[in-house]
Design an enzyme around this catalytic site. Structure first.
Site, PDB file in Angstrom:
ATOM      1  N   THR A  23       1.306  -2.364  16.183  1.00  0.00           N
ATOM      2  CA  THR A  23       2.500  -1.581  16.520  1.00  0.00           C
ATOM      3  C   THR A  23       2.222  -0.612  17.652  1.00  0.00           C
ATOM      4  OG1 THR A  23       3.431  -1.790  14.316  1.00  0.00           O
ATOM      5  CG2 THR A  23       4.112   0.134  15.557  1.00  0.00           C
ATOM      6  N   THR A  38      -1.765  -1.492  11.979  1.00  0.00           N
ATOM      7  CA  THR A  38      -2.102  -0.718  10.780  1.00  0.00           C
ATOM      8  C   THR A  38      -2.277  -1.600   9.540  1.00  0.00           C
ATOM      9  OG1 THR A  38       0.227  -0.359  10.230  1.00  0.00           O
ATOM     10  CG2 THR A  38      -0.851   1.341  11.565  1.00  0.00           C
ATOM     11  N   ASP A  39      -1.680  -2.803   9.564  1.00  0.00           N
ATOM     12  CA  ASP A  39      -1.581  -3.571   8.319  1.00  0.00           C
ATOM     13  C   ASP A  39      -2.920  -4.052   7.771  1.00  0.00           C
ATOM     14  OD1 ASP A  39       1.094  -3.123   8.133  1.00  0.00           O
ATOM     15  OD2 ASP A  39       1.698  -5.039   9.000  1.00  0.00           O
TER      16      ASP A  39
HETATM   17  C1  SIN Z   1       1.488  -1.837  12.479  1.00  0.00           C
HETATM   18  O1  SIN Z   1       0.652  -1.840  13.358  1.00  0.00           O
HETATM   19  O2  SIN Z   1       1.900  -0.741  11.992  1.00  0.00           O
HETATM   20  C2  SIN Z   1       2.107  -3.056  11.875  1.00  0.00           C
HETATM   21  C3  SIN Z   1       1.823  -4.297  12.619  1.00  0.00           C
HETATM   22  C4  SIN Z   1       0.375  -4.659  12.653  1.00  0.00           C
HETATM   23  O3  SIN Z   1      -0.354  -4.367  11.705  1.00  0.00           O
HETATM   24  O4  SIN Z   1      -0.023  -5.272  13.656  1.00  0.00           O
END
Ligand code: SIN
Length: 348
Positions: free
Chosen positions: A28, A108-109
């Protein structure tokens, strides 16, 4: 990118900037939406590393940046092959005198999994800092630029040496071992539930409030070399819940799984159907590790229940996803049998 300048009015010696490699993988933080008010509907991993860096001009006063686009993915799609590439690239860069530290931008995932993998396999005491964002780069109040600036501040700071792999997020510094994503949308999405953050970073100031006690990086003896040669051992996660059956475990054994991590209830307990299936799997040479789906706390040997007698390993305070990372590396390194695997889980 080095725009350090010297003033003829200043008698201070020019500041020697750290050389930081920024490895971008997507997420993200590199996300883009058609509308600045959109923070849920966007595409992750589409903005390139040059654009991410350009959004933070102050970086040039902090470090000499060398940028690489390692991948452009939504981290839900992180693969074992990309993990191999990333670990090899990080180790190759850190082995040179030209790099003082590394920042990795990531989704983040699955950030906590990648961070823990690096924590166990980086062969250097130089700082490696992961960062990310909860809002895409196009959003009002995007959090990525400040997180990136803070991550570079940490990577360029002497105090970050020898602390293992770190995560800089929302002004806090976490150990890769402890940090987990705890919110689907909050900007303050990462916490270290059992032990709290290691420290904080703000306005270029970096403070560590405690150290990292468990072995990491150069002192684990774990590498991805056996993995790169033979492929990652197949390790899967199954959950226990009301009405759980043995179907998934039996299918995994049939498919040749080497290890199974149970996201158990409470203290890593599990439905009796699952327990029987896992006992059968273990008898066929599959390593079984009990973790918990609860989100914080340790999984202890439970004595009264048959789990210990059966030879199930406990995950200590690793969540199921991190337990899987350690189990893959331990199996690849040739650790076998419940006692040896338990030692690894108690140590790391
Ligand atoms: C994010 O980064 O918050 C969600 C998408 C990902 O993990 O690439």
């Amino acid at each position: 990118m080095n725009t350090s300048s010297s003033s003829s009015f200043s008698s201070a010696p020019p500041r020697v900037l750290s050389r930081i490699a920024v490895l971008a993988t997507g997420g993200t933080i590199a996300g883009s939406a058609h509308d600045a008010t959109r923070t849920a509907g966007y595409q992750a991993g589409v903005v390139g590393v040059a654009q991410l860096l350009a959004a933070v001009p102050a970086l040039s006063t902090l470090a000499n940046i060398h940028a690489e686009q390692v991948a452009s993915i939504d981290s839900k799609d992180m693969s074992l092959a990309l993990w191999t590439t990333l670990v090899q690239r990080v180790n190759a860069l850190l082995a040179t005198d030209a790099v003082d530290g590394i920042v990795i931008t990531h989704g983040t995932d699955t950030l906590e999994e990648t961070a823990y993998l690096l924590h166990l396999t980086v062969q250097s005491t130089k700082p490696v800092v992961l960062t990310a964002a909860m809002r895409p780069s196009t959003a009002l109040s995007a959090d990525g630029p400040l997180n990136l600036l803070n991550a570079v501040s940490v990577a360029a700071n002497r105090a970050a040496h020898g602390q293992g792999v770190l995560v800089a997020f929302n002004n806090r510094i976490h150990s890769a071992r402890d940090v987990v994503k705890t919110s689907t949308f909050a900007v303050d999405a990462f916490h270290s539930p059992e032990v709290g953050a290691l420290g904080w970073v703000q306005d270029e100031r970096v403070e560590f409030l405690r150290g990292v006690l468990r072995p990491h990086t150069v002192s684990t003896g774990l590498t991805i070399e056996p993995v790169a040669a033979d492929g990652w051992p197949m390790v899967e996660i199954v959950a226990s819940y009301a009405g759980a059956t043995r179907l998934q475990v039996d299918a995994l054994v049939q498919a040749g799984v080497r290890g199974i991590v149970v996201a158990g209830t409470g203290n890593g307990s599990m439905h009796v159907s699952l327990q029987q299936a896992l006992a059968d799997a273990l008898a066929r040479g599959v390593a079984v590790v009990r973790a918990s789906r609860v989100g914080s706390g340790h999984v202890m040997h439970n004595g009264a229940a048959p789990d210990d007698a059966l030879g199930f390993v406990t995950a200590n305070s690793l969540n199921p996803y991190k337990a899987r990372v350690l189990l893959m590396l331990a199996l690849a390194a040739g650790h076998a049998g419940p006692a040896e695997l338990q030692r690894a889980f108690d140590l790391f």
